[in-house]
Motif scaffolding. Structure first.
Motif, short mmCIF file in Angstrom:
data_model
loop_
_atom_site.label_atom_id
_atom_site.label_comp_id
_atom_site.label_asym_id
_atom_site.label_seq_id
_atom_site.Cartn_x
_atom_site.Cartn_y
_atom_site.Cartn_z
N SER A 95 0.81 -1.21 0.00
CA SER A 95 0.00 0.00 0.00
C SER A 95 0.85 1.27 0.00
N ALA A 96 2.16 1.14 0.21
CA ALA A 96 3.04 2.30 0.24
C ALA A 96 3.16 2.94 -1.14
N VAL A 97 3.47 4.21 -1.14
CA VAL A 97 3.69 4.94 -2.38
C VAL A 97 5.15 4.77 -2.78
N ASN A 98 5.38 4.40 -4.01
CA ASN A 98 6.75 4.28 -4.50
C ASN A 98 7.30 5.68 -4.72
N ILE A 99 8.40 6.01 -4.05
CA ILE A 99 8.97 7.35 -4.16
C ILE A 99 9.30 7.71 -5.60
N PHE A 100 9.62 6.71 -6.40
CA PHE A 100 10.02 6.97 -7.78
C PHE A 100 8.83 7.28 -8.69
N ASP A 101 7.62 7.25 -8.13
CA ASP A 101 6.42 7.66 -8.87
C ASP A 101 6.07 9.13 -8.61
N LEU A 102 6.75 9.77 -7.66
CA LEU A 102 6.43 11.15 -7.30
C LEU A 102 6.96 12.14 -8.33
N GLN A 103 6.23 13.25 -8.46
CA GLN A 103 6.64 14.36 -9.31
C GLN A 103 6.28 15.65 -8.60
N PHE A 104 7.12 16.65 -8.73
CA PHE A 104 6.86 17.97 -8.14
C PHE A 104 7.74 18.99 -8.83
N LYS A 105 7.46 20.26 -8.58
CA LYS A 105 8.18 21.34 -9.25
C LYS A 105 9.47 21.70 -8.52
N SER A 106 10.43 22.18 -9.31
CA SER A 106 11.67 22.69 -8.76
C SER A 106 11.50 24.17 -8.44
N ILE A 107 12.49 24.75 -7.83
CA ILE A 107 12.47 26.17 -7.51
C ILE A 107 12.39 27.02 -8.77
N ASP A 108 12.82 26.46 -9.90
CA ASP A 108 12.74 27.15 -11.20
C ASP A 108 11.53 26.73 -12.01
N ASN A 109 10.56 26.09 -11.34
CA ASN A 109 9.31 25.68 -11.98
C ASN A 109 9.49 24.60 -13.05
N ILE A 110 10.53 23.78 -12.89
CA ILE A 110 10.77 22.66 -13.79
C ILE A 110 10.30 21.40 -13.06
N LEU A 111 9.67 20.50 -13.79
CA LEU A 111 9.15 19.28 -13.19
C LEU A 111 10.29 18.33 -12.79
N ILE A 112 10.29 17.92 -11.53
CA ILE A 112 11.25 16.93 -11.04
C ILE A 112 10.53 15.59 -11.01
#
Length: 184
Positions: free
Chosen positions: A21-38
């Protein structure tokens, strides 16, 4: 000091490993300080160090020390810094961005600002939510108690070490923990 390290690792290893049931960290996405998708999938099979810091007053020494560590092995070690809004005064985001990227010229990833602490009223940064919540990371609940905490995640996505601010400057300790990640 070494007894504390082994106790910390022992406590982490007592918890069950990654339930389905855990979330795989490698499935996460979020923005960088420069608004680029990580995309965390880009960090798979790398030793991952995550540090949260006070966005209103970044600790230059800690960040430069981590940058030095990162530059020693950019192929195997990845660092992500999360500027957090739950400490100190309101942050001037543009000044912080200039300090981190232009003045300090940090070479590792820096996320967009967010909250680190678990609070029902805040929108916790997605990476900090994964780190602090057992149902997300499948391993352990963590509390953010101060700015400057550091977390180490194995190549397979297992959160296995947490260091308080006073231990961050010990690059040898961080390198030891990275070199001795637990078998999964």
């Amino acid at each position: 000091m070494s007894k504390a390290i082994f106790l910390l690792l022992y406590i982490f290893l007592l918890h069950p490993l990654m339930p389905s049931s855990a979330v795989n960290i490698f499935d996460l996405q979020f923005k960088s300080i420069d608004n680029i998708l990580i995309n965390m999938s880009d960090y798979q099979n790398k030793h991952l160090v995550v540090v949260e810091f006070d966005a209103s007053n970044p600790d230059r020494d800690v960040l430069l020390s981590l940058d030095s560590l990162y530059k020693t092995d950019t192929e195997n070690i990845k660092i992500i810094a999360v500027p957090c809004l739950d400490f100190g005064y309101p942050a001037n985001i543009e000044n912080m961005r200039k300090l981190l990227l232009d003045t300090l010229n940090l070479s590792f990833s820096i996320t967009d600002t967010g909250f680190a602490k678990k609070k029902p009223t805040s929108n916790q940064h997605i990476l900090m939510k994964w780190i602090t919540t057992q149902s997300e990371n499948g391993h352990v609940d963590n509390d953010i108690t101060e700015a400057g905490q550091l977390f180490i995640i194995s190549k397979k996505g297992l959160l296995y070490a947490s260091l308080s601010r006073q231990n961050i400057f010990e690059k040898d300790l961080i390198q030891f923990l990275i070199n001795n990640e637990p078998a999964e």
